[in-house]
Design an enzyme around this catalytic site. Sequence first.
Site, PDB file in Angstrom:
ATOM      1  N   GLU A   1      10.793   1.419   0.307  1.00  0.00           N
ATOM      2  CA  GLU A   1      11.107   0.858  -0.874  1.00  0.00           C
ATOM      3  C   GLU A   1      12.395   0.046  -0.800  1.00  0.00           C
ATOM      4  O   GLU A   1      12.690  -0.980  -1.272  1.00  0.00           O
ATOM      5  CB  GLU A   1      11.063   1.699  -2.148  1.00  0.00           C
TER       6      GLU A   1
ATOM      7  N   ASP B   1      -1.958  -0.868   2.822  1.00  0.00           N
ATOM      8  CA  ASP B   1      -2.211  -2.424   2.382  1.00  0.00           C
ATOM      9  C   ASP B   1      -1.268  -3.448   3.049  1.00  0.00           C
ATOM     10  O   ASP B   1      -1.686  -4.207   3.656  1.00  0.00           O
ATOM     11  CB  ASP B   1      -1.955  -2.275   0.841  1.00  0.00           C
TER      12      ASP B   1
ATOM     13  N   GLU C   1      -5.114   2.081 -11.598  1.00  0.00           N
ATOM     14  CA  GLU C   1      -4.734   2.465 -10.359  1.00  0.00           C
ATOM     15  C   GLU C   1      -6.120   2.345  -9.511  1.00  0.00           C
ATOM     16  O   GLU C   1      -6.048   2.380  -8.363  1.00  0.00           O
ATOM     17  CB  GLU C   1      -3.942   3.416 -10.108  1.00  0.00           C
TER      18      GLU C   1
ATOM     19  N   GLU D   1      -0.379  -7.346  -7.893  1.00  0.00           N
ATOM     20  CA  GLU D   1      -1.246  -7.847  -6.690  1.00  0.00           C
ATOM     21  C   GLU D   1      -2.306  -8.852  -7.429  1.00  0.00           C
ATOM     22  O   GLU D   1      -2.617  -9.861  -6.635  1.00  0.00           O
ATOM     23  CB  GLU D   1      -1.733  -6.648  -5.992  1.00  0.00           C
TER      24      GLU D   1
ATOM     25  N   THR E   1       6.360  -8.660   0.788  1.00  0.00           N
ATOM     26  CA  THR E   1       5.338  -7.806  -0.057  1.00  0.00           C
ATOM     27  C   THR E   1       5.952  -7.587  -1.470  1.00  0.00           C
ATOM     28  O   THR E   1       5.269  -7.172  -2.161  1.00  0.00           O
ATOM     29  CB  THR E   1       5.168  -6.612   0.900  1.00  0.00           C
TER      30      THR E   1
END
EC number: 3.2.1.-
Length: 612
Positions: free
Chosen positions: A121, A261, A355, A376, A466
């Site tokens: 993160e 992902d 989710e 996304e 990302t």
Amino acid sequence: MEVVIANVKLLLHLFLILGSLLVPETLADGVTPIEAKHLRDEVRGMFYHAFDGYMEHAFPLDELRPLTCEGEDTLGGYALTLIDSLDMLALLGDRERFASSVEWIGKNLRFDINKTVSVFETSIRVLGGLLSAHLIASDYATGMRIPSYDNELLDLAEELGQRLLPAFDTPTGIPFGSVNLLHGVDDHESKITSTAGGGTLTLEFGVLSRLTDDPIFEQVTKNSVRGIWARRSKLNLVGAHINVFTGEWTQKDAGIGTSIDSFYEYLLKAYLLFGDEEYLFIFQEAYGAAMHYLYKDPWYVEVNMDSAAIVWPLFNSLQAFWPGLQVVLAGDIDPAIRTHAAFFSVWKRYGFTPEGFNLATLSVQHGQKSYPLRPELIESTYWLYKATRNPRYLDAGRDMIASLQYGARCPCGYCHIVDVEFHKKEDHMESFFLAETVKYLWLLFDLAVGPDNLVENGPYKYIFSTEGHLLPATPQISLVREHCTYFGAYCKSGDFKVEYHASVVSVDPQETNGSRFYGNWVRTGLPSESSFLESTPISGLIKGLCPGLSHGQKYGITHLASTDTTQENESANQRGSTVVQSHSVVVVRDQSAASSSEDKNNDHDNVQLSNK
């Protein structure tokens, strides 16, 4: 067990049939140009409602609590939301707030703090945010150059990178999930990390290496990718969690969603940005396996990485980035369209994507009912519209704006949705709402209106991290390994001498070498070039790609000042060679490159590509 698997497959097949009924063939009441402009402006207002709420009520804490109008430290206590928002301010052309934010960060941000932070993160949000803003603030070509700026953000990024490096000191090269910014890795730090956590660091660390001339950052992240890929199954699948000391998989569920992902995403993007073909090779192998074992048209499931037996027939919200990756970068447009339609049908059903959505029971997965403002699906909607210009994606974007405005808007920002079935709100707003969610919505409708922004009309092609941060394909980043090897290359020394040779190159406007065009994006028909790239306008198309072309030349990353080629052309012709020229491209190739390419030894010194 076999009966259970058979039943799951039967239910999944039934849902695939029913799912197609959930997806409308056409969406009613298409978005008009005037409405697209209003929607773009509405998204701008959404950004400032949340950004101003953060600055007024939460700054300099990490994130905003939009219901109670308070702040909270969530990831490290370093004004996270401001850093994550910097390139969005630049994208909106907000010079005043961009400059003042960069100045404050340069003067006040510190990383010598006793905080244990997530390597993943912190890399994608803070390191990426600093690097993106630095590249914008330091470059006159972006139109957002800050006159007083003196590389403060780059210095902070380098310091942060150094403080994250101890995490990579493991036998496998795969980093620990967390590190203390002051003391390094804690003694009791878990040895288990996710595949995404170890494989989604290459862009930020690679850019840092190329801006600082320190290869260590790029080396450790590449070693991490190698460490993960070396432990793939015989099916070329990777699991979700791995022990960074032993290399043993502690969770063998393979998928394209949670915990995995962005591993796929960064393989291809690292190749496109840096030109390292090892990343492309790994991506091609990994993508092929994913499409073979995980794809149940139009959905994706999770399987055991060794046996490919279905583990979870589940739509995971993090999977929603996949259609965008497919259509824009991998060029696999047909399954991308079908998958996006299936994913969007879930959004339409609940107003948001939970989710987890169980494909066997056709219901929200227990314990996965929330929507934490994820970007996304919106990201894929933007890329699909960019590639196809199909108005259905504007209609989808309009529905997404309506859901956020009526379901998630709070007094000071936008709230997490705890339960998509009842739209219950939670007092939290992730920084990525400003870095990604509203960014992709704004880009979508600005593109529809007629784009006037840094991404579409700026001086460079951009790779999005990302976290949605803008990483430009500048010569210092993309061509650093090719310096001084061909005419027009990026040369740190500023001193290079190159022999110019030429041979025949076929240019035929009627021949496209199997290329397919979608709007202003082009996919070549060459097996090694399975990627979508913005095409440079030219009067003719070069037939194929010369074997000796460098990464920068293949992908249009050319950085030449205007030059007079008349003398060069005459000189080449005097040597009995031919130069083929259009109004925007000149390709010069040495005959020796053809013979050497047959021996699989590409010579990047022999081909020149320049904008005119």
